[in-house]
Design an enzyme around this catalytic site. Structure first.
Site, mmCIF file in Angstrom:
data_model
loop_
_atom_site.group_PDB
_atom_site.id
_atom_site.type_symbol
_atom_site.label_atom_id
_atom_site.label_comp_id
_atom_site.label_asym_id
_atom_site.label_seq_id
_atom_site.Cartn_x
_atom_site.Cartn_y
_atom_site.Cartn_z
ATOM 1 N N ARG A 107 0.853 -1.195 0.000
ATOM 2 C CA ARG A 107 0.000 0.000 0.000
ATOM 3 C C ARG A 107 0.881 1.235 0.000
ATOM 4 O O ARG A 107 1.797 1.342 0.811
ATOM 5 C CB ARG A 107 -0.840 0.055 1.291
ATOM 6 C CG ARG A 107 -1.905 -0.929 1.384
ATOM 7 C CD ARG A 107 -2.945 -0.534 2.414
ATOM 8 N NE ARG A 107 -2.421 -0.169 3.728
ATOM 9 C CZ ARG A 107 -3.194 0.206 4.737
ATOM 10 N NH1 ARG A 107 -4.509 0.269 4.565
ATOM 11 N NH2 ARG A 107 -2.685 0.508 5.903
ATOM 12 N N THR A 111 -1.495 7.444 -0.166
ATOM 13 C CA THR A 111 -2.795 7.323 -0.853
ATOM 14 C C THR A 111 -3.569 6.077 -0.427
ATOM 15 O O THR A 111 -4.759 5.967 -0.709
ATOM 16 C CB THR A 111 -2.586 7.223 -2.371
ATOM 17 O OG1 THR A 111 -1.861 6.004 -2.638
ATOM 18 C CG2 THR A 111 -1.791 8.401 -2.907
ATOM 19 N N ASP A 203 0.908 -3.668 12.276
ATOM 20 C CA ASP A 203 1.329 -4.023 10.918
ATOM 21 C C ASP A 203 1.670 -5.520 10.880
ATOM 22 O O ASP A 203 2.643 -5.972 11.484
ATOM 23 C CB ASP A 203 2.550 -3.184 10.524
ATOM 24 C CG ASP A 203 2.908 -3.386 9.058
ATOM 25 O OD1 ASP A 203 2.958 -2.394 8.322
ATOM 26 O OD2 ASP A 203 3.146 -4.557 8.649
HETATM 27 C C1 PRP Z 1 -0.871 -4.792 4.356
HETATM 28 C C2 PRP Z 1 -1.684 -6.081 4.424
HETATM 29 C C3 PRP Z 1 -2.503 -6.025 3.174
HETATM 30 C C4 PRP Z 1 -2.783 -4.553 3.044
HETATM 31 C C5 PRP Z 1 -4.189 -4.316 3.525
HETATM 32 O O1 PRP Z 1 0.182 -4.928 3.494
HETATM 33 O O2 PRP Z 1 -0.885 -7.230 4.535
HETATM 34 O O3 PRP Z 1 -1.833 -6.517 2.028
HETATM 35 O O4 PRP Z 1 -1.843 -3.874 3.885
HETATM 36 O O5 PRP Z 1 -4.537 -3.004 3.301
HETATM 37 P P1 PRP Z 1 -5.690 -2.582 2.286
HETATM 38 O O6 PRP Z 1 -6.844 -3.498 2.533
HETATM 39 O O7 PRP Z 1 -5.946 -1.168 2.693
HETATM 40 O O8 PRP Z 1 -5.150 -2.683 0.897
HETATM 41 P P2 PRP Z 1 1.307 -3.812 3.350
HETATM 42 O O9 PRP Z 1 0.965 -2.840 2.286
HETATM 43 O O10 PRP Z 1 1.598 -3.227 4.704
HETATM 44 O O11 PRP Z 1 2.538 -4.643 2.804
HETATM 45 P P3 PRP Z 1 3.401 -5.784 3.532
HETATM 46 O O12 PRP Z 1 2.518 -7.002 3.654
HETATM 47 O O13 PRP Z 1 4.529 -5.988 2.579
HETATM 48 O O14 PRP Z 1 3.840 -5.274 4.878
HETATM 49 N N1 URA Z 2 -2.128 -3.565 7.094
HETATM 50 C C1 URA Z 2 -1.726 -4.023 8.294
HETATM 51 O O1 URA Z 2 -0.751 -4.774 8.387
HETATM 52 N N2 URA Z 2 -2.407 -3.627 9.371
HETATM 53 C C2 URA Z 2 -3.488 -2.833 9.318
HETATM 54 O O2 URA Z 2 -4.078 -2.524 10.364
HETATM 55 C C3 URA Z 2 -3.898 -2.365 8.057
HETATM 56 C C4 URA Z 2 -3.198 -2.757 6.950
#
Ligand code: PRP
Ligand code: URA
Length: 212
Positions: A107, A111, A203
């Site tokens: 993400r 944005t 996270d």
């Molecule tokens: C997190 C999570 C999802 C996303 C959810 O990933 O694991 O993929 O955010 O958010 P959304 O529903 O608003 O799209 P992140 O972007 O933090 O990446 P990562 O898994 O590499 O830490």
């Molecule tokens: N991604 C995460 O890992 N945690 C949240 O709460 C939202 C998005």
């Protein structure tokens, strides 16, 4: 939240118990990883109760008998990188031969829009049930984009598994892809102003991989 035919929220006490420990900021990376796997296994057991089967002949010490086994190539596993990786072993516990594809998605922190950076899916995935894994369903943007990718590859039976979902995320996916079955172990209250789920668990990727 509206009622959607294809959305299942698990309210099993065993899952809730494990999710409560998962949320705790004092839970170690090791325990966090183990819990993510265990919760995934419990969810998949229920969500795949209609998995295709085949008939096989088995010789017991007493006689030959026709038995039922899971069909070949019945399911494929697709984690959304990174955090979805933490759920893969939980599916392999039940489907040890399932092949794994990867969709890289992060993400944009400003944005909250998903950015795809990697995609490698196994041949024949379109003929299997694609189990899409991501512990967190926040805005739903990443899941919608990953499902778009799977549909472009011809997948017809997609099942999304999330450990924690925000109502807006569930609604967004259910509206964008009403044919996809969505399984969420726990529905949380809301997102905060930077897109994190409340009460959530922080996270998921950082907690799984110890990056913060
Ligand atoms: C997190 C999570 C999802 C996303 C959810 O990933 O694991 O993929 O955010 O958010 P959304 O529903 O608003 O799209 P992140 O972007 O933090 O990446 P990562 O898994 O590499 O830490
Ligand atoms: N991604 C995460 O890992 N945690 C949240 O709460 C939202 C998005």
């Amino acid at each position: 939240m509206k009622n959607y035919e294809n959305v299942t929220i698990f309210e099993h006490p065993l899952i809730q118990h494990k999710v409560a420990i998962l949320r705790d900021e004092k839970t170690s990376t090791k325990e966090f990883r183990e819990l993510v796997e265990e919760i995934t296994t419990l969810m998949v057991y229920e969500a795949l109760k209609d998995v295709p089967t085949k008939k096989v002949m088995v010789r017991t010490p007493l006689e030959l008998t026709e038995q039922t086994m899971v069909a070949d190539n019945a399911v494929s596993i697709v984690p959304i990188l990174r955090a979805g990786l933490g759920m893969v072993n939980g599916v392999h516990t039940l489907f040890p031969l399932a092949r794994v594809g990867h969709i890289g998605m992060y993400r944009n922190e400003e944005t909250l829009q998903p950015c795809e950076y990697y995609c490698k899916l196994p041949d024949g995935i379109e003929n299997s049930i694609a189990i899409l894994l991501d512990p967190m369903l926040a805005t739903g943007g990443s899941a919608v984009a990953a499902i778009d990718v799977l549909k472009k590859r011809g997948c017809k039976d997609i099942r999304l598994m999330n450990i924690i979902g925000a109502p807006i995320g569930v609604e967004t996916v259910a509206e964008a892809h009403p044919d996809v079955k969505i399984y969420v172990s726990t529905l949380d209250r809301q997102l905060n102003d930077v897109g994190y789920i409340l009460p959530g668990l922080g996270d998921a990727g950082d907690r799984l991989f110890g990056t913060k």
